[in-house]
Design a protein around this motif. Structure first.
Motif, PDB file in Angstrom:
ATOM      1  N   TRP A 137      47.892  36.954  19.985  1.00  0.00           N
ATOM      2  CA  TRP A 137      48.758  36.641  18.832  1.00  0.00           C
ATOM      3  C   TRP A 137      48.306  35.291  18.293  1.00  0.00           C
ATOM      4  O   TRP A 137      48.393  34.274  18.991  1.00  0.00           O
ATOM      5  CB  TRP A 137      50.202  36.603  19.316  1.00  0.00           C
ATOM      6  N   MET A 150      57.897  33.560  18.423  1.00  0.00           N
ATOM      7  CA  MET A 150      58.233  34.614  19.389  1.00  0.00           C
ATOM      8  C   MET A 150      58.996  34.055  20.582  1.00  0.00           C
ATOM      9  O   MET A 150      58.831  32.891  20.953  1.00  0.00           O
ATOM     10  CB  MET A 150      56.967  35.301  19.869  1.00  0.00           C
ATOM     11  N   SER A 212      61.246  38.209  17.932  1.00  0.00           N
ATOM     12  CA  SER A 212      61.254  36.963  17.158  1.00  0.00           C
ATOM     13  C   SER A 212      62.410  37.018  16.165  1.00  0.00           C
ATOM     14  O   SER A 212      62.614  38.036  15.496  1.00  0.00           O
ATOM     15  CB  SER A 212      59.911  36.743  16.451  1.00  0.00           C
TER      16      SER A 212
HETATM   17  O1  LIG Z   1      54.954  38.486  15.252  1.00  0.00           O
HETATM   18  C1  LIG Z   1      56.018  38.744  15.797  1.00  0.00           C
HETATM   19  O2  LIG Z   1      57.014  38.048  15.667  1.00  0.00           O
HETATM   20  C2  LIG Z   1      56.140  39.958  16.688  1.00  0.00           C
HETATM   21  C3  LIG Z   1      54.807  40.479  17.095  1.00  0.00           C
HETATM   22  C4  LIG Z   1      54.865  41.566  18.109  1.00  0.00           C
HETATM   23  O3  LIG Z   1      55.861  42.190  18.348  1.00  0.00           O
HETATM   24  C5  LIG Z   1      53.622  41.862  18.847  1.00  0.00           C
HETATM   25  O4  LIG Z   1      52.591  41.213  18.613  1.00  0.00           O
HETATM   26  O5  LIG Z   1      53.643  42.760  19.706  1.00  0.00           O
END
Ligand SMILES: O=C(O)CCC(=O)C(=O)O
Length: 275
Positions: A137, A150, A212
């Motif tokens: 991420w 998050m 989030s």
């Molecule tokens: O970007 C977000 O807030 C959530 C992302 C998410 O759920 C994920 O990367 O699995």
């Protein structure tokens, strides 16, 4: 390359912040490309572009979700092959071959950015096994407690699939609302807010509980998750998924092909002709 201590932490906790993987210029260029994709002016189209909260992109609550922006834009495609990110993902999984399952932008615009409710990823991916994927991420804005960074629950990746992946979300304080009787004995639900600054990366396991909250701040929160699968991941359809139209292997076979590129094989690879 990650240290043994970092790998141990990830395996125990189910998530790991690793620091900076993109400089400010790289982030800026990706933001420009993201704007073009949203405006429909990119080189080609992603698999999906929608408001995750329902309605159109002008609705009162918006999370702009884009699946496979790498198909739409070459800079985002290059990001999926980023050798620093890929090497760390292979370390965390313990594999020498890495493929992209898919990527996913989640963009929470300022003031009207909506929540992403508590969930686990793998139960929402009912066409791939086993549940050994990790997601990288990468923040394209500083993601803080003010603009919807998050939240993670440590060790939850060790508790198995929870009620189909939907952990439950309490509306008043955005905390998880699980069935506590399904937790292993002596376990408790701890919520860790994970602030990730722009250009930094955090990994999470595909069974880690995460979510989030909304973004009521005056700052946008843009981020991309690249969902990486080890080379031994198989196509095992027991449900549907938006990427299934792109699968051209048989049930039980290794999931690979044009739309599931190999980005690491005993070392870095570069984008080329799709497999
Ligand atoms: O970007 C977000 O807030 C959530 C992302 C998410 O759920 C994920 O990367 O699995």
């Amino acid at each position: 390359m990650l240290s043994d201590a970092q790998i141990k932490t990830f395996r125990e906790r189910g998530f790991l912040k690793v620091g900076r993987v993109l400089d400010d210029d790289q982030v800026e260029r990706l933001r420009e490309r993201l704007d073009l994709v949203i405006a429909g002016q990119s080189q080609s189209n992603p698999e999906l572009l929608r408001n995750l909260k329902g309605g159109d992109l002008d609705a009162e609550q918006v999370v702009i979700q884009i699946v496979n922006i790498w198909e739409a834009d070459d800079l985002f495609q290059a990001l999926t092959y980023n050798p620093t990110i890929c090497e760390m993902a292979t370390d965390l999984i313990g594999t020498d071959t890495l493929r992209v399952w898919h990527d996913q932008i989640q963009y929470k615009p300022s003031r009207k950015g909506g929540s992403t409710d508590w969930h686990q990823d793998h139960p929402y991916w009912p066409i791939i096994q086993p549940a050994d994927l990790v997601s990288a991420w990468v923040a394209l804005d500083d993601a803080t407690t003010e603009n919807g960074c998050m939240r993670m629950v440590p060790r939850s990746h060790l508790w198995g699939p929870h009620k189909g992946g939907t952990v439950g979300t309490k509306a008043d304080d955005f905390s998880p609302d699980p069935d506590l009787s399904l937790l292993p004995p002596n376990e408790s639900v701890e919520i860790v807010p994970c602030e990730v600054m722009k250009g930094e990366c955090m990994f999470h396991h595909c069974l880690t509980w995460h979510g989030s909250p909304p973004n009521p701040s005056d700052k946008p929160r843009r981020a991309i998750a690249i969902h990486y699968m080890p080379g031994y991941t198989r196509y095992e359809p027991v449900g549907g998924h938006v990427m299934e139209v792109r699968v051209d292997v048989k049930p039980g076979e290794i999931l690979k092909g044009e739309y599931f590129p190999t980005v690491w094989e005993k070392g870095p690879l570069t984008p080329g002709v799709r497999e």
